[in-house]
Design a protein around this motif. Sequence first.
Motif, PDB file in Angstrom:
ATOM      1  N   ASN A   1       6.697  -9.773   2.265  1.00 41.88           N
ATOM      2  CA  ASN A   1       8.024 -10.183   1.787  1.00 41.88           C
ATOM      3  C   ASN A   1       9.064  -9.080   1.657  1.00 41.88           C
ATOM      4  OD1 ASN A   1       7.705 -13.184   0.988  1.00 41.88           O
ATOM      5  ND2 ASN A   1       5.902 -12.226   0.101  1.00 41.88           N
TER       6      ASN A   1
ATOM      7  N   ALA B   1      11.780  -6.212   2.240  1.00 40.06           N
ATOM      8  CA  ALA B   1      12.721  -5.880   3.308  1.00 40.06           C
ATOM      9  C   ALA B   1      13.784  -4.935   2.767  1.00 40.06           C
ATOM     10  CB  ALA B   1      13.384  -7.149   3.855  1.00 40.06           C
TER      11      ALA B   1
ATOM     12  N   ASP C   1      17.371  -2.865   4.404  1.00 35.69           N
ATOM     13  CA  ASP C   1      18.223  -2.328   5.470  1.00 35.69           C
ATOM     14  C   ASP C   1      18.895  -1.021   5.024  1.00 35.69           C
ATOM     15  OD1 ASP C   1      20.187  -3.136   3.689  1.00 35.69           O
ATOM     16  OD2 ASP C   1      20.974  -4.737   4.959  1.00 35.69           O
TER      17      ASP C   1
ATOM     18  N   VAL D   1      11.819  -5.333   7.922  1.00 38.28           N
ATOM     19  CA  VAL D   1      12.262  -6.727   7.826  1.00 38.28           C
ATOM     20  C   VAL D   1      11.064  -7.567   7.377  1.00 38.28           C
ATOM     21  CG1 VAL D   1      13.233  -8.699   9.077  1.00 38.28           C
ATOM     22  CG2 VAL D   1      13.956  -6.361   9.660  1.00 38.28           C
ATOM     23  N   SER D   2      11.295  -8.517   6.479  1.00 39.81           N
ATOM     24  CA  SER D   2      10.185  -9.341   5.984  1.00 39.81           C
ATOM     25  C   SER D   2       9.725 -10.333   7.048  1.00 39.81           C
ATOM     26  CB  SER D   2      10.612 -10.105   4.729  1.00 39.81           C
ATOM     27  OG  SER D   2      11.512 -11.143   5.070  1.00 39.81           O
TER      28      SER D   2
ATOM     29  N   ASP E   1       9.734 -13.469   6.995  1.00 35.62           N
ATOM     30  CA  ASP E   1      10.625 -14.623   7.165  1.00 35.62           C
ATOM     31  C   ASP E   1      12.007 -14.232   7.688  1.00 35.62           C
ATOM     32  OD1 ASP E   1      11.932 -13.496   5.012  1.00 35.62           O
ATOM     33  OD2 ASP E   1      11.571 -15.150   3.629  1.00 35.62           O
TER      34      ASP E   1
ATOM     35  N   THR F   1      14.109 -11.901   6.369  1.00 34.16           N
ATOM     36  CA  THR F   1      15.010 -11.294   5.382  1.00 34.16           C
ATOM     37  C   THR F   1      15.185  -9.811   5.707  1.00 34.16           C
ATOM     38  OG1 THR F   1      14.294 -12.842   3.667  1.00 34.16           O
ATOM     39  CG2 THR F   1      15.343 -10.807   2.921  1.00 34.16           C
TER      40      THR F   1
ATOM     41  N   HIS G   1      17.097  -7.586   3.576  1.00 36.94           N
ATOM     42  CA  HIS G   1      17.216  -6.726   2.388  1.00 36.94           C
ATOM     43  C   HIS G   1      16.966  -7.516   1.112  1.00 36.94           C
ATOM     44  CE1 HIS G   1      18.484  -2.996   0.401  1.00 36.94           C
ATOM     45  NE2 HIS G   1      19.013  -3.777  -0.517  1.00 36.94           N
ATOM     46  N   ASN G   2      15.978  -7.098   0.356  1.00 37.94           N
ATOM     47  CA  ASN G   2      15.729  -7.712  -0.956  1.00 37.94           C
ATOM     48  C   ASN G   2      15.251  -6.677  -1.967  1.00 37.94           C
ATOM     49  OD1 ASN G   2      13.034  -7.278  -0.193  1.00 37.94           O
ATOM     50  ND2 ASN G   2      12.676  -9.444   0.325  1.00 37.94           N
TER      51      ASN G   2
ATOM     52  N   ASP H   1      16.135  -7.174  -5.598  1.00 40.74           N
ATOM     53  CA  ASP H   1      15.369  -8.168  -6.356  1.00 40.74           C
ATOM     54  C   ASP H   1      14.170  -7.512  -7.041  1.00 40.74           C
ATOM     55  OD1 ASP H   1      17.107 -10.104  -5.425  1.00 40.74           O
ATOM     56  OD2 ASP H   1      15.797 -10.736  -3.801  1.00 40.74           O
TER      57      ASP H   1
ATOM     58  N   LYS I   1       5.986 -13.796  -5.720  1.00 43.33           N
ATOM     59  CA  LYS I   1       6.601 -12.856  -4.777  1.00 43.33           C
ATOM     60  C   LYS I   1       6.999 -11.550  -5.446  1.00 43.33           C
ATOM     61  CE  LYS I   1      10.761 -12.380  -1.906  1.00 43.33           C
ATOM     62  NZ  LYS I   1      11.964 -13.088  -1.419  1.00 43.33           N
TER      63      LYS I   1
END
Length: 226
Positions: A146, A148, A150, A172-173, A175, A177, A179-180, A183, A208
């Motif tokens: 999960n 990610a 950038d 990159v995740s 799915d 994504t 950038h997370n 979170d 997650k």
Amino acid sequence: MTTSKLEASTSTVEASQFQHTPFYCEENVYLLCKELSKKGIADEKSSDLFVVLISNEKKQIPLWHQKASNRADGVVLWDYHVICVQRKVGGGDSPSQHLVWDLDSTLSFPCDLATYVSETIRPTFQTFPEFQRYFRIVHAPIFLRNFASDRRHMKDSLGEWLHQPPLYEPIVSEDGTVHNLNDYLDIRATDVVKEAGHDMTDPVFTQKLGVVVGENQLEEFFSQIP
């Protein structure tokens, strides 16, 4: 892989064997988890590894024995830091000695969790409330699917790099994504779990973003993992 084989394999490991880009600890740990599994030091599915993100609301966390420090005690005031903890199961009457993999530490590599907590986190050291550390613990297989980035957090208002990024492509995740990281780093005192035992540890295998514990709960957390 048996405990004895894992112990033998870690005796010859050096931090220089792993990818390390200064100030990109989240990516360093992402690649570290993959490499530990690839080398056979960790489970092939990384199921014995946990990514631990350390921060707080003020983004000011003191950690000791850090290579980036200019002080004799090695203390650095990071905005956040990321390490890997490997769950180890003792054999027979031997107690479990979970291992910390911190590519930015001057302690042994890897370092047993108890030593890392006492020497690097120093929970008994009296600090101001704004320096309280909180730990988001994410099971590595979930993190590897999960996470990610950038690297937008490393650019200033003009789009210039604050610190030079790694040469490889951004992560990159699964799915898609891009950038997370924010979170994962949104770590607050109100997120800290209050329960003990399995109520504290079970969500780390399904959520997650894992679970958040306080600095006095870190060792307890890993001692409660079944």
